[in-house]
Design an enzyme around this catalytic site. Structure first.
Site, PDB file in Angstrom:
ATOM      1  N   LYS A   1      72.616  38.352  85.682  1.00  0.00           N
ATOM      2  CA  LYS A   1      73.543  38.270  86.964  1.00  0.00           C
ATOM      3  C   LYS A   1      74.254  37.344  87.196  1.00  0.00           C
ATOM      4  CE  LYS A   1      70.157  38.897  90.125  1.00  0.00           C
ATOM      5  NZ  LYS A   1      68.980  38.701  89.038  1.00  0.00           N
TER       6      LYS A   1
ATOM      7  N   ARG B   1      66.125  29.466  79.346  1.00  0.00           N
ATOM      8  CA  ARG B   1      67.331  29.136  80.089  1.00  0.00           C
ATOM      9  C   ARG B   1      67.574  27.712  80.366  1.00  0.00           C
ATOM     10  NH1 ARG B   1      68.542  32.056  85.745  1.00  0.00           N
ATOM     11  NH2 ARG B   1      66.451  31.407  85.985  1.00  0.00           N
TER      12      ARG B   1
ATOM     13  N   ARG C   1      64.656  25.259  85.105  1.00  0.00           N
ATOM     14  CA  ARG C   1      64.276  25.293  86.617  1.00  0.00           C
ATOM     15  C   ARG C   1      62.915  25.342  86.605  1.00  0.00           C
ATOM     16  NH1 ARG C   1      68.339  30.089  88.561  1.00  0.00           N
ATOM     17  NH2 ARG C   1      66.021  31.164  89.433  1.00  0.00           N
TER      18      ARG C   1
ATOM     19  N   ARG D   1      57.909  36.513  90.006  1.00  0.00           N
ATOM     20  CA  ARG D   1      59.163  36.629  90.505  1.00  0.00           C
ATOM     21  C   ARG D   1      59.710  38.085  90.085  1.00  0.00           C
ATOM     22  NH1 ARG D   1      62.568  32.092  87.645  1.00  0.00           N
ATOM     23  NH2 ARG D   1      64.439  33.368  88.304  1.00  0.00           N
TER      24      ARG D   1
HETATM   25  P1  AP5 Z   1      70.969  34.431  84.335  1.00  0.00           P
HETATM   26  O1  AP5 Z   1      72.481  34.978  83.968  1.00  0.00           O
HETATM   27  O2  AP5 Z   1      70.655  32.849  84.635  1.00  0.00           O
HETATM   28  O3  AP5 Z   1      70.125  35.598  84.795  1.00  0.00           O
HETATM   29  P2  AP5 Z   1      69.871  36.099  86.552  1.00  0.00           P
HETATM   30  O4  AP5 Z   1      69.908  37.266  86.418  1.00  0.00           O
HETATM   31  O5  AP5 Z   1      71.180  35.527  87.667  1.00  0.00           O
HETATM   32  O6  AP5 Z   1      68.704  35.423  86.691  1.00  0.00           O
HETATM   33  P3  AP5 Z   1      67.970  34.564  87.877  1.00  0.00           P
HETATM   34  O7  AP5 Z   1      66.826  33.771  87.470  1.00  0.00           O
HETATM   35  O8  AP5 Z   1      69.094  33.237  88.460  1.00  0.00           O
HETATM   36  O9  AP5 Z   1      67.979  35.419  89.009  1.00  0.00           O
HETATM   37  P4  AP5 Z   1      66.974  35.305  90.232  1.00  0.00           P
HETATM   38  O10 AP5 Z   1      67.511  36.413  90.856  1.00  0.00           O
HETATM   39  O11 AP5 Z   1      65.641  35.245  89.842  1.00  0.00           O
HETATM   40  O12 AP5 Z   1      67.110  33.935  90.620  1.00  0.00           O
HETATM   41  P5  AP5 Z   1      67.971  33.359  91.963  1.00  0.00           P
HETATM   42  O13 AP5 Z   1      68.440  32.076  91.388  1.00  0.00           O
HETATM   43  O14 AP5 Z   1      68.799  34.417  92.640  1.00  0.00           O
HETATM   44  O15 AP5 Z   1      70.504  34.611  82.786  1.00  0.00           O
HETATM   45  C1  AP5 Z   1      69.062  34.349  82.368  1.00  0.00           C
HETATM   46  C2  AP5 Z   1      69.015  33.618  80.754  1.00  0.00           C
HETATM   47  O16 AP5 Z   1      69.508  34.577  79.936  1.00  0.00           O
HETATM   48  C3  AP5 Z   1      70.117  32.764  80.647  1.00  0.00           C
HETATM   49  O17 AP5 Z   1      69.598  31.817  79.901  1.00  0.00           O
HETATM   50  C4  AP5 Z   1      71.422  33.329  79.983  1.00  0.00           C
HETATM   51  O18 AP5 Z   1      72.148  32.499  79.071  1.00  0.00           O
HETATM   52  C5  AP5 Z   1      70.743  34.484  79.193  1.00  0.00           C
HETATM   53  N1  AP5 Z   1      71.539  35.537  78.931  1.00  0.00           N
HETATM   54  C6  AP5 Z   1      72.251  36.311  80.145  1.00  0.00           C
HETATM   55  N2  AP5 Z   1      72.661  37.655  79.727  1.00  0.00           N
HETATM   56  C7  AP5 Z   1      72.300  37.653  78.519  1.00  0.00           C
HETATM   57  C8  AP5 Z   1      72.615  38.551  77.340  1.00  0.00           C
HETATM   58  N3  AP5 Z   1      73.153  39.693  77.405  1.00  0.00           N
HETATM   59  N4  AP5 Z   1      71.960  38.257  76.270  1.00  0.00           N
HETATM   60  C9  AP5 Z   1      71.159  37.363  75.915  1.00  0.00           C
HETATM   61  N5  AP5 Z   1      70.903  36.317  76.675  1.00  0.00           N
HETATM   62  C10 AP5 Z   1      71.450  36.339  77.913  1.00  0.00           C
HETATM   63  O19 AP5 Z   1      66.697  33.080  92.956  1.00  0.00           O
HETATM   64  C11 AP5 Z   1      65.664  31.992  92.937  1.00  0.00           C
HETATM   65  C12 AP5 Z   1      64.730  32.164  93.933  1.00  0.00           C
HETATM   66  O20 AP5 Z   1      65.556  31.828  95.218  1.00  0.00           O
HETATM   67  C13 AP5 Z   1      64.167  33.570  94.246  1.00  0.00           C
HETATM   68  O21 AP5 Z   1      63.000  33.600  93.456  1.00  0.00           O
HETATM   69  C14 AP5 Z   1      63.853  33.297  95.964  1.00  0.00           C
HETATM   70  O22 AP5 Z   1      62.778  32.544  96.032  1.00  0.00           O
HETATM   71  C15 AP5 Z   1      65.021  32.532  96.317  1.00  0.00           C
HETATM   72  N6  AP5 Z   1      66.073  33.688  96.746  1.00  0.00           N
HETATM   73  C16 AP5 Z   1      67.506  33.828  96.147  1.00  0.00           C
HETATM   74  N7  AP5 Z   1      67.887  34.690  96.766  1.00  0.00           N
HETATM   75  C17 AP5 Z   1      67.200  34.998  97.822  1.00  0.00           C
HETATM   76  C18 AP5 Z   1      67.454  36.271  98.828  1.00  0.00           C
HETATM   77  N8  AP5 Z   1      68.520  36.935  99.048  1.00  0.00           N
HETATM   78  N9  AP5 Z   1      66.233  36.523  99.770  1.00  0.00           N
HETATM   79  C19 AP5 Z   1      65.215  35.533  99.533  1.00  0.00           C
HETATM   80  N10 AP5 Z   1      64.941  34.632  98.779  1.00  0.00           N
HETATM   81  C20 AP5 Z   1      65.996  34.433  97.889  1.00  0.00           C
END
Ligand code: AP5
Length: 220
Positions: free
Chosen positions: A15, A129, A162, A173
Site C-alpha cells: 500500500k 523491508r 521497523r 498484524r
Molecule cells: P509496503 O509498501 O511498505 O507495504 P504496506 O502495505 O504499506 O505495509 P505496511 O506494513 O506499512 O502496512 P501496515 O498496514 O501494516 O502498516 P502501517 O504503517 O499502516 O511494502 C512492504 C515491502 O514489500 C517493502 O519492502 C516493499 O519494497 C516491498 N514490496 C511492495 N510491493 C511489492 C511488490 N509488488 N513486489 C515485491 N516487493 C514489494 O501501520 C503500522 C501500525 O500502526 C499498525 O499495526 C497499528 O498499530 C498502527 N496503525 C496505523 N494505522 C492505524 C489505524 N488506521 N488504526 C489503528 N491503528 C493504526
C-alpha cells in the site's frame, strides 16, 4: 484529478509503495496513518508514545485518537481536492467516521482498490523491508534494493528495520487485519467502490492495474 482513494489491504501488500507512486503520478497527497504515528513517535509527542505501545505489539491504536489525527490531516488545504489514504480506515468505526468527515467537505470516498496477496508473500516482504529514517521511503533487500546498502536513494538517510516487522509481530498484524480490517472489504464492495488488485505481481504491474482502476472512476 480530484479524488479520495482508500488503499485497502493487509500489512506488507504494498500500500505504501503504491501510494507514493500514485501520489507522484496524480499530484494527490499521500495520507498514511502509520506514517503519521511514526512522525509523532519521532517527535516524542504523547500521541507518539501512546501509539507505540500498540504498534510494537501489532495491535491497532484506539479508534478515537486515530480518527482525530486523520481528521486533522485531512482538514489541511492540500487535501481539499482529494487524497490517497493508506492504512485508514482500518475498522468499521473508522470507515463511518471517514464518511462523515468527507461529507463535511461535500466529498466522499470515490474508489477503494483492495490489494491482496498470500500470507507467505506478506511475511517475506515485511521481513526484507527497509524504511528510511527521514521520510519513510520504503525499500526491500531483494525486490526493491537501494543503490547503496543501508542508505536511502532519495534523501541519503539511514535505512532501518521497523520494530513491528519482526516475524511474530508480523503474524499478529496479519491476524488483527483479518479480524478487524477485512470486514471493510464487504462494506466497500456493497457500496460498489471496491476494485480488486492482485498485489502478488511486480511493483510496476500493480501500479498499472491501479492506474487503470482510477481511470475508470474518472470516466464513469
Ligand atoms: P509496503 O509498501 O511498505 O507495504 P504496506 O502495505 O504499506 O505495509 P505496511 O506494513 O506499512 O502496512 P501496515 O498496514 O501494516 O502498516 P502501517 O504503517 O499502516 O511494502 C512492504 C515491502 O514489500 C517493502 O519492502 C516493499 O519494497 C516491498 N514490496 C511492495 N510491493 C511489492 C511488490 N509488488 N513486489 C515485491 N516487493 C514489494 O501501520 C503500522 C501500525 O500502526 C499498525 O499495526 C497499528 O498499530 C498502527 N496503525 C496505523 N494505522 C492505524 C489505524 N488506521 N488504526 C489503528 N491503528 C493504526
Amino acid at each position: 484529478m480530484a479524488m479520495y482513494i482508500v488503499l485497502l489491504g493487509p500489512p506488507g501488500v504494498g500500500k505504501g509503495t503504491q501510494a507514493k507512486i500514485l501520489a507522484q503520478k496524480t499530484g494527490l497527497p499521500h495520507v498514511s496513518s502509520g506514517d503519521l504515528f511514526r512522525e509523532h513517535l519521532k517527535n516524542q509527542t504523547d500521541l507518539g508514545r501512546l501509539a507505540q505501545s500498540y504498534m510494537s505489539k501489532g495491535e491497532l491504536v484506539p479508534d478515537d485518537v486515530t480518527i482525530a489525527m486523520v481528521r486533522d490531516r485531512l482538514s489541511r488545504p492540500d487535501c481539499e481536492s482529494g487524497a490517497i489514504l493508506d492504512g485508514f480506515p482500518r475498522t468499521p468505526v473508522q470507515a463511518e467516521a471517514l464518511e462523515k468527515m468527507l461529507a463535511e467537505f461535500s466529498a466522499q470516498v470515490d474508489v477503494v482498490p483492495y490489494i491482496s496477496a498470500p500470507d507467505e508473500v506478506l511475511v517475506e516482504r515485511l521481513s526484507g523491508r527497509r524504511t528510511c529514517r527521514a521520510q519513510g521511503h520504503v525499500f526491500h533487500v531483494r525486490y526493491n534494493p537501494p543503490a547503496k546498502e543501508g542508505v536511502c536513494d532519495y534523501d541519503g538517510s539511514e535505512l532501518y528495520q521497523r520494530e513491528d516487522d519482526r516475524e511474530e509481530t508480523v503474524r499478529r498484524r496479519i491476524q488483527v487485519y483479518r479480524e478487524q480490517t477485512a470486514p471493510l472489504v464487504s462494506y466497500y464492495r456493497e457500496q460498489g467502490k471496491l476494485v480488486e488488485i492482485n498485489g502478488a505481481q511486480p511493483i510496476e504491474q500493480v501500479t498499472q492495474d491501479l492506474l487503470r482502476a482510477l481511470e475508470q472512476v474518472e470516466t464513469s
